[in-house]
Design a protein around this motif. Structure first.
Motif, PDB file in Angstrom:
ATOM      1  N   LEU A 133       0.830  -1.204   0.000  1.00 35.72           N
ATOM      2  CA  LEU A 133       0.000   0.000   0.000  1.00 35.72           C
ATOM      3  C   LEU A 133       0.865   1.254   0.000  1.00 35.72           C
ATOM      4  CD1 LEU A 133      -2.746  -1.160   2.511  1.00 35.72           C
ATOM      5  CD2 LEU A 133      -3.137  -0.514   0.125  1.00 35.72           C
ATOM      6  N   ARG A 134       1.942   1.218   0.742  1.00 31.68           N
ATOM      7  CA  ARG A 134       2.849   2.374   0.741  1.00 31.68           C
ATOM      8  C   ARG A 134       3.462   2.578  -0.633  1.00 31.68           C
ATOM      9  NH1 ARG A 134       8.155   3.698   1.475  1.00 31.68           N
ATOM     10  NH2 ARG A 134       8.889   1.564   1.819  1.00 31.68           N
ATOM     11  N   ARG A 137       0.902   4.038  -3.031  1.00 34.25           N
ATOM     12  CA  ARG A 137       0.736   5.486  -2.834  1.00 34.25           C
ATOM     13  C   ARG A 137       1.880   6.249  -3.486  1.00 34.25           C
ATOM     14  NH1 ARG A 137      -0.981   3.846   2.364  1.00 34.25           N
ATOM     15  NH2 ARG A 137       1.116   4.209   3.198  1.00 34.25           N
ATOM     16  N   ASP A 138       3.101   5.773  -3.286  1.00 33.36           N
ATOM     17  CA  ASP A 138       4.260   6.437  -3.895  1.00 33.36           C
ATOM     18  C   ASP A 138       4.173   6.417  -5.415  1.00 33.36           C
ATOM     19  OD1 ASP A 138       5.196   6.850  -1.346  1.00 33.36           O
ATOM     20  OD2 ASP A 138       6.703   5.255  -1.418  1.00 33.36           O
ATOM     21  N   GLY A 140       1.435   6.177  -7.158  1.00 34.83           N
ATOM     22  CA  GLY A 140       0.339   7.053  -7.546  1.00 34.83           C
ATOM     23  C   GLY A 140       0.744   8.506  -7.546  1.00 34.83           C
ATOM     24  N   ASP A 141       1.538   8.904  -6.563  1.00 40.08           N
ATOM     25  CA  ASP A 141       2.016  10.292  -6.526  1.00 40.08           C
ATOM     26  C   ASP A 141       2.877  10.591  -7.748  1.00 40.08           C
ATOM     27  OD1 ASP A 141       0.727  10.651  -4.134  1.00 40.08           O
ATOM     28  OD2 ASP A 141       2.512  10.368  -2.891  1.00 40.08           O
TER      29      ASP A 141
END
Length: 264
Positions: A133-134, A137-138, A140-141
């Protein structure tokens, strides 16, 4: 051998086929793993970093010399790149230690957390999901930043990701029988461009991906009907004739269909 699949965290469901756990018994043994059009990352007890196993173009034999516990993630086709930050063709028929892909510090921290204490399979899987998940997110950014930059100069953003998504869906829906020329025409791109995109983002050529999809369909049908009409099975699964079915089983399973059925 114990093997169990678990549904992924809802936020990972678009990218992850399943989480899974396995335990190999004591004593030397070997089992055959068939190509499944997926990329996995495995973590095994012993304190070593995990390792990624890329797309496979043929069956492999996995040997174990004693008791072994494994927890793993299996990505959906075309989805592993966001978590590995590497072109997937570099992993095809290969394995790579996860510390080479994620960095030594993150890889060691996760390996220690997984195996230092006695945990259930579900607790270990939750630790892996937290890391995924981390990384999602990275990724996705980074994608958001690239899309904004592309929009600023009038480009459509990551059109390749959308194209791959539609291409994989079409091939899977056809059971691997859709011709690549027809697929490229439907998507409005050249066959060469589609092949280049598949190589980087899937790890196989479109044609090989389709052949493995068709083989998997035939293997599932064979297990469901262990006394088949071979000619009918071949036609129902999209093969021109029985000889083409036999050829794919020899290439992808390492045996003729009859011997595959005996070992299923």
């Amino acid at each position: 051998m114990y093997y169990r699949e678990y549904p992924p965290h809802p936020a990972l469901a678009a990218h992850v086929e399943c989480m899974w756990a396995a335990r190999a018994p004591g004593g030397a043994h070997t089992h055959r793993v068939l190509p499944d059009n997926c990329v996995d990352i495995l973590w095994q007890d012993g304190g070593q970093p995990g390792f990624a196993v890329g797309m496979m173009s043929s069956a492999i034999l996995v040997a174990s010399g004693g008791p072994l516990r494994t927890v793993a993630v299996r990505f959906k086709p075309g989805a592993a790149g966001a978590f590995l930050a590497a072109p997937l063709h570099a992993l095809t028929d290969q394995r790579a230690d996860i510390d080479q892909l994620w960095g030594r510090s993150d890889a060691k921290r996760l390996a220690d957390a997984l195996w230092t204490c006695e945990l259930s399979d579900r607790e270990r899987i939750a630790l892996i999901e937290h890391q995924l998940l981390r990384r999602l997110r990275d990724a996705g950014d980074a994608t958001t930043a690239r899309t904004a930059a592309a929009r600023d100069i009038g480009e459509p953003g990551d059109a390749g990701e959308r194209l791959i998504h539609h291409a994989l869906a079409a091939l899977d829906a056809s059971g691997g029988t859709l011709r690549i020329e027809q697929l490229a025409a439907q998507l409005g791109v050249s066959r060469q461009y589609l092949a280049t995109l598949f190589r980087a983002r899937v790890g196989l050529s479109p044609k090989l991906y389709a052949r493995i999809s068709r083989f998997r369909r035939a293997a599932a049908a064979l297990k469901a009907a262990p006394s088949p009409d071979w000619a009918r099975l071949a036609l129902d699964c999209g093969y021109f004739d029985q000889s083409h079915l036999i050829h794919d089983f020899q290439e992808f399973a390492g045996s003729a269909p009859e011997r595959f059925l005996l070992g299923a």
